[in-house]
Scaffold this motif. Structure first.
Motif, mmCIF file in Angstrom:
data_model
loop_
_atom_site.group_PDB
_atom_site.id
_atom_site.type_symbol
_atom_site.label_atom_id
_atom_site.label_comp_id
_atom_site.label_asym_id
_atom_site.label_seq_id
_atom_site.Cartn_x
_atom_site.Cartn_y
_atom_site.Cartn_z
ATOM 1 N N GLY A 1 0.797 -1.219 0.000
ATOM 2 C CA GLY A 1 0.000 0.000 0.000
ATOM 3 C C GLY A 1 0.824 1.260 0.000
ATOM 4 O O GLY A 1 0.326 2.328 0.346
ATOM 5 N N ILE B 1 2.601 4.674 -0.881
ATOM 6 C CA ILE B 1 2.274 5.805 -1.740
ATOM 7 C C ILE B 1 3.339 6.013 -2.813
ATOM 8 O O ILE B 1 3.098 6.635 -3.840
ATOM 9 C CB ILE B 1 2.096 7.077 -0.880
ATOM 10 C CG1 ILE B 1 1.404 8.171 -1.690
ATOM 11 C CG2 ILE B 1 3.437 7.540 -0.320
ATOM 12 C CD1 ILE B 1 1.001 9.369 -0.860
ATOM 13 N N TYR C 1 -0.074 -2.941 7.236
ATOM 14 C CA TYR C 1 -0.616 -1.626 7.585
ATOM 15 C C TYR C 1 0.208 -1.035 8.722
ATOM 16 O O TYR C 1 0.608 -1.744 9.651
ATOM 17 C CB TYR C 1 -2.073 -1.788 8.009
ATOM 18 C CG TYR C 1 -2.777 -0.507 8.385
ATOM 19 C CD1 TYR C 1 -3.366 0.279 7.414
ATOM 20 C CD2 TYR C 1 -2.864 -0.103 9.716
ATOM 21 C CE1 TYR C 1 -4.036 1.450 7.756
ATOM 22 C CE2 TYR C 1 -3.526 1.062 10.076
ATOM 23 C CZ TYR C 1 -4.111 1.839 9.086
ATOM 24 O OH TYR C 1 -4.769 2.998 9.430
ATOM 25 N N GLU D 1 -2.175 10.371 10.334
ATOM 26 C CA GLU D 1 -2.753 11.264 9.336
ATOM 27 C C GLU D 1 -4.137 10.735 8.939
ATOM 28 O O GLU D 1 -4.275 9.573 8.532
ATOM 29 C CB GLU D 1 -1.829 11.338 8.117
ATOM 30 C CG GLU D 1 -2.441 11.924 6.866
ATOM 31 C CD GLU D 1 -2.930 13.339 7.068
ATOM 32 O OE1 GLU D 1 -4.034 13.643 6.573
ATOM 33 O OE2 GLU D 1 -2.213 14.128 7.720
ATOM 34 N N SER E 1 -5.986 10.910 6.414
ATOM 35 C CA SER E 1 -6.158 10.411 5.044
ATOM 36 C C SER E 1 -5.433 9.091 4.802
ATOM 37 O O SER E 1 -5.634 8.462 3.756
ATOM 38 C CB SER E 1 -5.651 11.447 4.040
ATOM 39 O OG SER E 1 -4.233 11.606 4.155
ATOM 40 N N TYR E 2 -4.594 8.655 5.771
ATOM 41 C CA TYR E 2 -3.767 7.473 5.518
ATOM 42 C C TYR E 2 -4.613 6.233 5.288
ATOM 43 O O TYR E 2 -4.420 5.519 4.295
ATOM 44 C CB TYR E 2 -2.806 7.234 6.693
ATOM 45 C CG TYR E 2 -2.037 5.917 6.604
ATOM 46 C CD1 TYR E 2 -1.110 5.705 5.586
ATOM 47 C CD2 TYR E 2 -2.248 4.903 7.536
ATOM 48 C CE1 TYR E 2 -0.408 4.507 5.504
ATOM 49 C CE2 TYR E 2 -1.549 3.708 7.458
ATOM 50 C CZ TYR E 2 -0.628 3.512 6.441
ATOM 51 O OH TYR E 2 0.046 2.323 6.350
ATOM 52 N N ARG E 3 -5.555 5.955 6.168
ATOM 53 C CA ARG E 3 -6.324 4.712 6.062
ATOM 54 C C ARG E 3 -7.157 4.640 4.781
ATOM 55 O O ARG E 3 -7.061 3.638 4.056
ATOM 56 C CB ARG E 3 -7.206 4.538 7.299
ATOM 57 C CG ARG E 3 -8.005 3.236 7.293
ATOM 58 C CD ARG E 3 -8.656 3.000 8.640
ATOM 59 N NE ARG E 3 -9.467 1.790 8.645
ATOM 60 C CZ ARG E 3 -9.514 0.910 9.630
ATOM 61 N NH1 ARG E 3 -8.766 1.086 10.704
ATOM 62 N NH2 ARG E 3 -10.278 -0.157 9.561
ATOM 63 N N PRO E 4 -7.954 5.640 4.441
ATOM 64 C CA PRO E 4 -8.745 5.511 3.200
ATOM 65 C C PRO E 4 -7.881 5.437 1.946
ATOM 66 O O PRO E 4 -8.202 4.680 1.014
ATOM 67 C CB PRO E 4 -9.634 6.753 3.203
ATOM 68 C CG PRO E 4 -9.008 7.692 4.175
ATOM 69 C CD PRO E 4 -8.320 6.849 5.181
ATOM 70 N N ARG E 5 -6.788 6.172 1.902
ATOM 71 C CA ARG E 5 -5.918 6.114 0.720
ATOM 72 C C ARG E 5 -5.157 4.796 0.661
ATOM 73 O O ARG E 5 -4.931 4.257 -0.424
ATOM 74 C CB ARG E 5 -4.965 7.314 0.717
ATOM 75 C CG ARG E 5 -5.677 8.639 0.489
ATOM 76 C CD ARG E 5 -4.733 9.814 0.481
ATOM 77 N NE ARG E 5 -5.454 11.065 0.222
ATOM 78 C CZ ARG E 5 -4.881 12.261 0.243
ATOM 79 N NH1 ARG E 5 -3.578 12.393 0.513
ATOM 80 N NH2 ARG E 5 -5.608 13.341 0.002
ATOM 81 N N TRP E 6 -4.758 4.287 1.831
ATOM 82 C CA TRP E 6 -4.105 2.973 1.890
ATOM 83 C C TRP E 6 -5.044 1.907 1.345
ATOM 84 O O TRP E 6 -4.649 1.040 0.568
ATOM 85 C CB TRP E 6 -3.723 2.680 3.336
ATOM 86 C CG TRP E 6 -3.029 1.376 3.585
ATOM 87 C CD1 TRP E 6 -1.682 1.131 3.558
ATOM 88 C CD2 TRP E 6 -3.652 0.120 3.927
ATOM 89 N NE1 TRP E 6 -1.430 -0.189 3.867
ATOM 90 C CE2 TRP E 6 -2.608 -0.828 4.092
ATOM 91 C CE3 TRP E 6 -4.961 -0.282 4.112
ATOM 92 C CZ2 TRP E 6 -2.859 -2.162 4.430
ATOM 93 C CZ3 TRP E 6 -5.222 -1.609 4.444
ATOM 94 C CH2 TRP E 6 -4.182 -2.530 4.600
ATOM 95 N N GLU F 1 -7.475 2.250 -0.809
ATOM 96 C CA GLU F 1 -7.602 2.400 -2.264
ATOM 97 C C GLU F 1 -6.420 1.766 -2.981
ATOM 98 O O GLU F 1 -6.588 1.048 -3.973
ATOM 99 C CB GLU F 1 -7.701 3.880 -2.624
ATOM 100 C CG GLU F 1 -8.997 4.553 -2.205
ATOM 101 C CD GLU F 1 -8.974 6.041 -2.487
ATOM 102 O OE1 GLU F 1 -7.988 6.523 -3.090
ATOM 103 O OE2 GLU F 1 -9.941 6.727 -2.087
ATOM 104 N N ARG F 2 -5.220 2.042 -2.485
ATOM 105 C CA ARG F 2 -4.026 1.480 -3.135
ATOM 106 C C ARG F 2 -3.977 -0.040 -2.985
ATOM 107 O O ARG F 2 -3.590 -0.755 -3.909
ATOM 108 C CB ARG F 2 -2.764 2.134 -2.559
ATOM 109 C CG ARG F 2 -2.624 3.610 -2.902
ATOM 110 C CD ARG F 2 -1.255 4.146 -2.512
ATOM 111 N NE ARG F 2 -1.022 4.095 -1.076
ATOM 112 C CZ ARG F 2 -1.334 5.066 -0.229
ATOM 113 N NH1 ARG F 2 -1.907 6.179 -0.664
ATOM 114 N NH2 ARG F 2 -1.071 4.950 1.070
#
Length: 263
Positions: free
Chosen positions: A71, A73, A106, A112, A114-119, A121-122
């Protein structure tokens, strides 16, 4: 089905004999090591195939996980993880393994918002690609909890991927050590997608993979719940060696027998 882990080729003859006597499967773990994957791993495959010739039980593979972040970025970091996971699936095919077990890795220390929802998605994009490749290879993937603070991360990744080649693995020691969610709740939440389980106990401080009867997890209620799961997940005794496996197997067998007697 019950299985036992094998950490290195030198241990395989004794573990294979034990598995054959008791009708167990084998999870091979040496190919999870970065040193192994950077070495002459094709020659090592040939040696494993010779050592496993004629073995009739199911074989699974623990995939690489050290410093791998599916995951990430950073696309280059994610690409390294993809390369290693594809290498593991190639090894699984060569060894006749039906499943490869991977960690999600994880990082619960990142606060942060935004970390969990963006993680998520990836992860969904990453595993969707590998799920198709696993299907083509005839291999299933189990996604295991390591530092995940709750089981909903696995649920959401697997639901987003929505592919028969991918299911969940619960490691009960990791769930106890790195989460405040009770193990029974982990099992209840993961049950519809649970295909694989790593069993060991813990002292509550370190991930030492203690025998089932040693440690602070109340093991019998956990085992009783696991053997009643709807998908009948494969139960792997993930322990340091044969002595710990010999000590732990009768406990698991007794729970299975009790469950069979009282459906």
């Amino acid at each position: 089905m019950i299985g036992i882990n094998c950490g290195r080729l030198a241990d395989l003859p004794a573990l294979r004999d034990f598995a054959e006597v008791h009708g167990l499967g084998l999870e091979l773990q040496e190919f999870a090591s970065p040193e192994t994957l950077e070495g002459d791993w094709r020659a090592l495959i040939r040696r494993y195939r010779q050592a496993l010739a004629g073995f009739a039980g199911p074989i699974s593979l623990h995939g690489p996980f050290v410093d791998l972040f599916s995951g990430s970025i950073d696309p280059r970091i994610a690409a390294v993880a993809m390369e290693r996971y594809r290498q593991a699936m190639e090894i699984a095919v060569e060894l006749g393994a039906w499943l490869v077990n991977f960690h999600l890795n994880y990082n619960p220390l990142v606060d942060e918002p935004s970390y969990r929802p963006r993680w998520l998605e990836r992860q969904a994009a990453f595993w969707s690609e590998l799920a198709e490749e696993a299907q083509d290879a005839g291999v299933r993937i189990a996604l295991e909890n390591m530092w995940e603070p709750d089981p909903f991360l696995q649920v959401e990744v697997i639901q987003r991927v929505n592919h028969l080649s991918i299911g969940a693995c619960i490691d009960i020691g990791h769930a106890y050590l790195y989460s405040r969610v009770p193990i029974q709740a982990w099992i209840n939440i993961l049950e519809p997608i649970l295909i694989y389980v790593h069993l060991h106990n813990t002292n509550g401080i370190q991930d030492r993979h203690l025998p089932l009867s040693h440690g602070i997890i109340p093991i019998e209620p956990v085992l009783s719940r696991l053997v009643r799961c709807m998908n009948r997940p494969v139960l792997i005794l993930e322990l340091p060696g044969l002595a710990e496996i010999q000590e732990s197997l009768p406990i698991l067998q007794r729970i299975l027998q009790q469950t069979s007697a009282f459906p």
